[in-house]
Design a protein around this motif. Sequence first.
Motif, PDB file in Angstrom:
ATOM      1  N   ALA A  39      14.745  70.942  54.320  1.00 16.35           N
ATOM      2  CA  ALA A  39      13.317  70.810  54.598  1.00 16.35           C
ATOM      3  C   ALA A  39      12.912  69.335  54.676  1.00 16.35           C
ATOM      4  CB  ALA A  39      12.505  71.514  53.519  1.00 16.35           C
ATOM      5  N   HIS A  40      11.808  69.089  55.381  1.00 14.87           N
ATOM      6  CA  HIS A  40      11.231  67.749  55.493  1.00 14.87           C
ATOM      7  C   HIS A  40      10.896  67.249  54.086  1.00 14.87           C
ATOM      8  CE1 HIS A  40       8.317  64.603  56.449  1.00 14.87           C
ATOM      9  NE2 HIS A  40       8.808  64.599  57.676  1.00 14.87           N
ATOM     10  N   ALA A  41      11.150  65.984  53.821  1.00 14.43           N
ATOM     11  CA  ALA A  41      10.951  65.416  52.485  1.00 14.43           C
ATOM     12  C   ALA A  41       9.514  65.573  51.993  1.00 14.43           C
ATOM     13  CB  ALA A  41      11.353  63.944  52.482  1.00 14.43           C
ATOM     14  N   GLU A  42       8.552  65.571  52.905  1.00 13.39           N
ATOM     15  CA  GLU A  42       7.151  65.679  52.516  1.00 13.39           C
ATOM     16  C   GLU A  42       6.626  67.111  52.600  1.00 13.39           C
ATOM     17  OE1 GLU A  42       5.088  62.888  54.997  1.00 13.39           O
ATOM     18  OE2 GLU A  42       6.367  61.239  54.344  1.00 13.39           O
ATOM     19  N   ALA A  43       7.486  68.058  52.908  1.00  9.62           N
ATOM     20  CA  ALA A  43       7.038  69.451  53.066  1.00  9.62           C
ATOM     21  C   ALA A  43       8.074  70.414  52.493  1.00  9.62           C
ATOM     22  CB  ALA A  43       6.779  69.749  54.547  1.00  9.62           C
ATOM     23  N   ARG A  44       8.466  70.171  51.252  1.00 13.89           N
ATOM     24  CA  ARG A  44       9.431  71.035  50.574  1.00 13.89           C
ATOM     25  C   ARG A  44       8.814  72.420  50.349  1.00 13.89           C
ATOM     26  NH1 ARG A  44      14.135  68.656  51.373  1.00 13.89           N
ATOM     27  NH2 ARG A  44      14.292  66.608  50.493  1.00 13.89           N
ATOM     28  N   GLN A  84      12.563  66.122  65.439  1.00 17.01           N
ATOM     29  CA  GLN A  84      13.427  65.024  65.871  1.00 17.01           C
ATOM     30  C   GLN A  84      12.749  64.107  66.888  1.00 17.01           C
ATOM     31  OE1 GLN A  84      16.596  64.473  64.360  1.00 17.01           O
ATOM     32  NE2 GLN A  84      15.427  65.839  63.047  1.00 17.01           N
ATOM     33  N   ARG A  85      11.532  64.456  67.319  1.00 16.23           N
ATOM     34  CA  ARG A  85      10.782  63.569  68.209  1.00 16.23           C
ATOM     35  C   ARG A  85       9.801  62.706  67.429  1.00 16.23           C
ATOM     36  NH1 ARG A  85       8.877  67.459  73.063  1.00 16.23           N
ATOM     37  NH2 ARG A  85      10.067  69.031  72.025  1.00 16.23           N
ATOM     38  N   CYS A  86       8.957  63.342  66.600  1.00 16.34           N
ATOM     39  CA  CYS A  86       7.886  62.598  65.924  1.00 16.34           C
ATOM     40  C   CYS A  86       8.161  62.380  64.435  1.00 16.34           C
ATOM     41  CB  CYS A  86       6.551  63.306  66.107  1.00 16.34           C
ATOM     42  SG  CYS A  86       6.420  64.889  65.234  1.00 16.34           S
ATOM     43  N   LEU A  87       9.217  62.975  63.908  1.00 13.60           N
ATOM     44  CA  LEU A  87       9.639  62.855  62.515  1.00 13.60           C
ATOM     45  C   LEU A  87       8.647  63.456  61.522  1.00 13.60           C
ATOM     46  CD1 LEU A  87      11.140  59.252  62.613  1.00 13.60           C
ATOM     47  CD2 LEU A  87      12.273  61.423  63.082  1.00 13.60           C
ATOM     48  N   GLN A  88       7.730  64.300  61.999  1.00 11.18           N
ATOM     49  CA  GLN A  88       6.778  64.999  61.142  1.00 11.18           C
ATOM     50  C   GLN A  88       7.318  66.404  60.844  1.00 11.18           C
ATOM     51  OE1 GLN A  88       3.985  63.473  59.878  1.00 11.18           O
ATOM     52  NE2 GLN A  88       4.998  61.714  60.840  1.00 11.18           N
ATOM     53  N   PRO A  89       6.776  67.088  59.819  1.00 10.19           N
ATOM     54  CA  PRO A  89       7.224  68.448  59.526  1.00 10.19           C
ATOM     55  C   PRO A  89       6.893  69.405  60.667  1.00 10.19           C
ATOM     56  CG  PRO A  89       5.946  67.558  57.690  1.00 10.19           C
ATOM     57  CD  PRO A  89       5.801  66.599  58.835  1.00 10.19           C
ATOM     58  N   PRO A 142      18.111  75.390  63.507  1.00  8.29           N
ATOM     59  CA  PRO A 142      18.312  74.787  64.830  1.00  8.29           C
ATOM     60  C   PRO A 142      19.008  73.434  64.714  1.00  8.29           C
ATOM     61  CG  PRO A 142      16.025  74.571  64.165  1.00  8.29           C
ATOM     62  CD  PRO A 142      16.710  75.417  63.111  1.00  8.29           C
ATOM     63  N   LEU A 143      19.796  73.092  65.721  1.00  5.39           N
ATOM     64  CA  LEU A 143      20.477  71.795  65.719  1.00  5.39           C
ATOM     65  C   LEU A 143      19.489  70.645  65.855  1.00  5.39           C
ATOM     66  CD1 LEU A 143      23.575  72.573  67.952  1.00  5.39           C
ATOM     67  CD2 LEU A 143      23.495  72.329  65.474  1.00  5.39           C
ATOM     68  N   VAL A 144      18.461  70.851  66.689  1.00  5.20           N
ATOM     69  CA  VAL A 144      17.470  69.801  66.934  1.00  5.20           C
ATOM     70  C   VAL A 144      16.075  70.413  66.783  1.00  5.20           C
ATOM     71  CG1 VAL A 144      16.659  68.062  68.576  1.00  5.20           C
ATOM     72  CG2 VAL A 144      19.063  68.722  68.567  1.00  5.20           C
ATOM     73  N   PRO A 145      15.546  70.439  65.546  1.00  3.89           N
ATOM     74  CA  PRO A 145      14.201  70.996  65.381  1.00  3.89           C
ATOM     75  C   PRO A 145      13.163  70.067  65.994  1.00  3.89           C
ATOM     76  CG  PRO A 145      15.048  70.161  63.295  1.00  3.89           C
ATOM     77  CD  PRO A 145      16.150  70.020  64.302  1.00  3.89           C
ATOM     78  N   CYS A 150       4.215  67.645  70.050  1.00  6.35           N
ATOM     79  CA  CYS A 150       4.048  66.933  68.788  1.00  6.35           C
ATOM     80  C   CYS A 150       2.567  66.702  68.500  1.00  6.35           C
ATOM     81  CB  CYS A 150       4.807  65.615  68.818  1.00  6.35           C
ATOM     82  SG  CYS A 150       6.602  65.863  68.817  1.00  6.35           S
ATOM     83  N   PRO A 151       2.140  66.859  67.227  1.00 10.57           N
ATOM     84  CA  PRO A 151       0.724  66.716  66.885  1.00 10.57           C
ATOM     85  C   PRO A 151       0.217  65.288  66.996  1.00 10.57           C
ATOM     86  CG  PRO A 151       2.035  67.078  64.907  1.00 10.57           C
ATOM     87  CD  PRO A 151       2.956  67.225  66.082  1.00 10.57           C
TER      88      PRO A 151
END
Length: 183
Positions: A39-44, A84-89, A142-145, A150-151
């Motif tokens: 999971a994303h570090a900021e969205a466990r 993998q584009r914007c690095l957000q959850p 997924p390999l590339v989420p 992107c928001p």
Amino acid sequence: MKPRVHDPLRLAVEAFAKEGGRLEGRWPLAGFERLAESAHAEARPGAADEVAWTVSGEARPVRGGAPELWLHVSAAASVNLECQRCLQPVATPLAVQRSFRFAPDEATAAEIDADSEDDVLVLTRALDLHELVEDELILALPLVPRHDACPQPLAAPATAEEPLAERPNPFAALAALKRGEPH
């Protein structure tokens, strides 16, 4: 006769399959430690995040032999991965539906695996269904989420119409040195 109570953390696969058993439930997503690490570090995963699962057993009759033992497993969850584009959850739904055939030993499992497309596991006294569900959900990542859109807008790459910052041309400086000009 009263049906046997089966523990999903120590599932007796042979008895469960022969009974045609069925179990279902929900487990906290945070309890799947290896999956939660994705999971994303900021969205466990939080307390409300769960994995819904079902498992059913089947003993398929075989002419002239022991029945084939099968488990049919399905699970669903949503994990916040890193786009993998914007690095957000990005909320990523995961869903698995797999069937496993059980073999009495390693040699038989290898033989069945070589001859068929079935997923084959070795029959054990007690199967940890929690671990099996986690393994399958990890394989479903997924390999590339990424977001569909992107928001936050991404920084636009420089185009030919936009002037780049003026930097001295290293080859011009070299030419000046060759001509004996001060740089």
